[in-house]
Design an enzyme around this catalytic site. Sequence first.
Site, mmCIF file in Angstrom:
data_model
loop_
_atom_site.group_PDB
_atom_site.id
_atom_site.type_symbol
_atom_site.label_atom_id
_atom_site.label_comp_id
_atom_site.label_asym_id
_atom_site.label_seq_id
_atom_site.Cartn_x
_atom_site.Cartn_y
_atom_site.Cartn_z
ATOM 1 N N ARG A 127 10.480 -2.546 10.684
ATOM 2 C CA ARG A 127 9.404 -2.423 9.683
ATOM 3 C C ARG A 127 8.206 -1.650 10.237
ATOM 4 O O ARG A 127 7.883 -1.784 11.421
ATOM 5 C CB ARG A 127 9.034 -3.823 9.175
ATOM 6 C CG ARG A 127 10.267 -4.410 8.479
ATOM 7 C CD ARG A 127 10.042 -5.729 7.893
ATOM 8 N NE ARG A 127 9.128 -5.705 6.769
ATOM 9 C CZ ARG A 127 8.791 -6.790 6.090
ATOM 10 N NH1 ARG A 127 9.291 -7.958 6.433
ATOM 11 N NH2 ARG A 127 7.966 -6.709 5.069
ATOM 12 N N ASP A 324 5.961 -9.028 -4.458
ATOM 13 C CA ASP A 324 7.067 -9.864 -3.966
ATOM 14 C C ASP A 324 8.004 -10.312 -5.089
ATOM 15 O O ASP A 324 9.000 -10.995 -4.823
ATOM 16 C CB ASP A 324 6.503 -11.098 -3.253
ATOM 17 C CG ASP A 324 5.854 -10.731 -1.924
ATOM 18 O OD1 ASP A 324 6.227 -9.684 -1.353
ATOM 19 O OD2 ASP A 324 4.972 -11.480 -1.465
HETATM 20 C C1 S3P Z 1 1.530 -10.623 2.237
HETATM 21 C C2 S3P Z 1 1.308 -9.376 1.714
HETATM 22 C C3 S3P Z 1 2.365 -8.557 1.103
HETATM 23 C C4 S3P Z 1 3.567 -9.414 0.720
HETATM 24 C C5 S3P Z 1 3.975 -10.381 1.795
HETATM 25 C C6 S3P Z 1 2.825 -11.299 2.163
HETATM 26 C C7 S3P Z 1 0.402 -11.325 2.881
HETATM 27 O O1 S3P Z 1 2.781 -7.564 2.031
HETATM 28 O O2 S3P Z 1 4.650 -8.579 0.389
HETATM 29 O O3 S3P Z 1 5.067 -11.172 1.372
HETATM 30 O O4 S3P Z 1 0.484 -12.544 3.086
HETATM 31 O O5 S3P Z 1 -0.612 -10.661 3.163
HETATM 32 P P1 S3P Z 1 1.973 -6.170 2.154
HETATM 33 O O6 S3P Z 1 0.606 -6.508 2.531
HETATM 34 O O7 S3P Z 1 2.654 -5.422 3.262
HETATM 35 O O8 S3P Z 1 2.114 -5.497 0.839
#
Ligand code: S3P
Length: 439
Positions: A127, A324
């Site tokens: 990632r 999500d």
């Molecule tokens: C999250 C932010 C999101 C989400 C992840 C949890 C967080 O990711 O997809 O499941 O807790 O800040 P991104 O910030 O990469 O979009």
Amino acid sequence: MNRLIPPSKRLIAQFSPTAAFNIPGDKSLSHRAALFSALAEGESMISNFLDSGVTHVMLTALSALDIEWTLDANTLVVHGKGLNGFTTPAEPLYCGHSATTIRLLAGAVAASGIGVTLDGSPGLRKRPMDRIIDPLRKLGVEISASNTGTAPLVLTARDPRKGLLGGTIQLSQASAQVKTCVLLAGLAAQSDLIIHEPGPSRDHSERMLKSMGVPLQINGLTIRMPQFSTPLQPLSLRLPGDISAAAFLIVAAIITPESNFIFEEVGLNPTRTGLLDVLTAMGANLDMQVTSQIAGELTGRIIARSSKLNGITVSGDLVVRMIDEFPIFAVAAACAEGETVVKDAGELRYKESDRIKALCQQLQKIGIKIRETQDGFIIQGNQHIPGGTAQSCGDHRLAMSLAVAGLASKHGVSVEGANIINQSFPAFFDLLQHTGTSL
Ligand code: S3P
């Protein structure tokens, strides 16, 4: 582990903190509450904490940094030691499959100034981390990664007399993980920090840090953190139920005939409720009501009933508000009348799986007509899902979405690799059974 989810109807259930079954605490808030408490000075107490694979990875990392905590009946107590309270761990910190853990820890470790290696599972190593590496370097953090810009991440110890730089950081993505990483590192900045986001992302960190005494000033997509040196105050709060976990059950009620679910004390932060807005626009029989506010977070009741849905187009900022929820949204869209188009969602390719590819391939296996596009997918609606066998692809949200598709299918859906669900929602099958599904 394989799980077979048979076709069902007439599912009725109530989920509430005072009933036998409850929606688990919010994952994003659980990660933040654990880590921010470690940076505070004194004892924090967090109830309805999510007890799952990914949050245990965060807690284990905190133990390795010499932070004491206990978790008993979903109540987490953390003994915070302040911004410079971490001890250099003997081994690399293992962040498992959890991008939230590695990205948030990188910011916190940068603020503390110790030298640490952050690593994770083969999936996590794929990632992208350049999105946090670039802004951290701008703040003066010495950090390196593999030559593909991925974990392991190596943060070099800083001279303890020196802080980090402030200044202006333009984020490359609308991402709460990246924003939080920068905010946490910024706690050690020796001048004001200004963060510009390209679009709105979930704002839990801003709300929680404010409740701990951080004087953040927010103006649209710009956050200003004036330089300050007061210790973070400990937290004492009850976390709302996770709207992203409830989402699977909300769609289950909507697509299963004669069903009705009531959810109490679920998080209704507007940066997270995109799915509810989209389902409502599709014609879902859905009621929402804000009933209280906990540490700046809106919390309330949702009632979801069997509904006839119409297809829709989802694009733009709305995508981030339901980032999500696309796997479960695709299942709802398959049951809707007419075509559904998802655009501007290329970020889904960098989640627990390449979610666009994995979702399309696995839904096709159970007979859903879905087509991959570069930045989303297109679903032909009004489908009677035949069912069959499909794989989780190591993605907890894909596994739960396939399970819910089984409820509305003709022959049921068998989900291979369903144990990945324990990463975020260990009680998922128990809750599904409570609704009347015969598992
Ligand atoms: C999250 C932010 C999101 C989400 C992840 C949890 C967080 O990711 O997809 O499941 O807790 O800040 P991104 O910030 O990469 O979009």
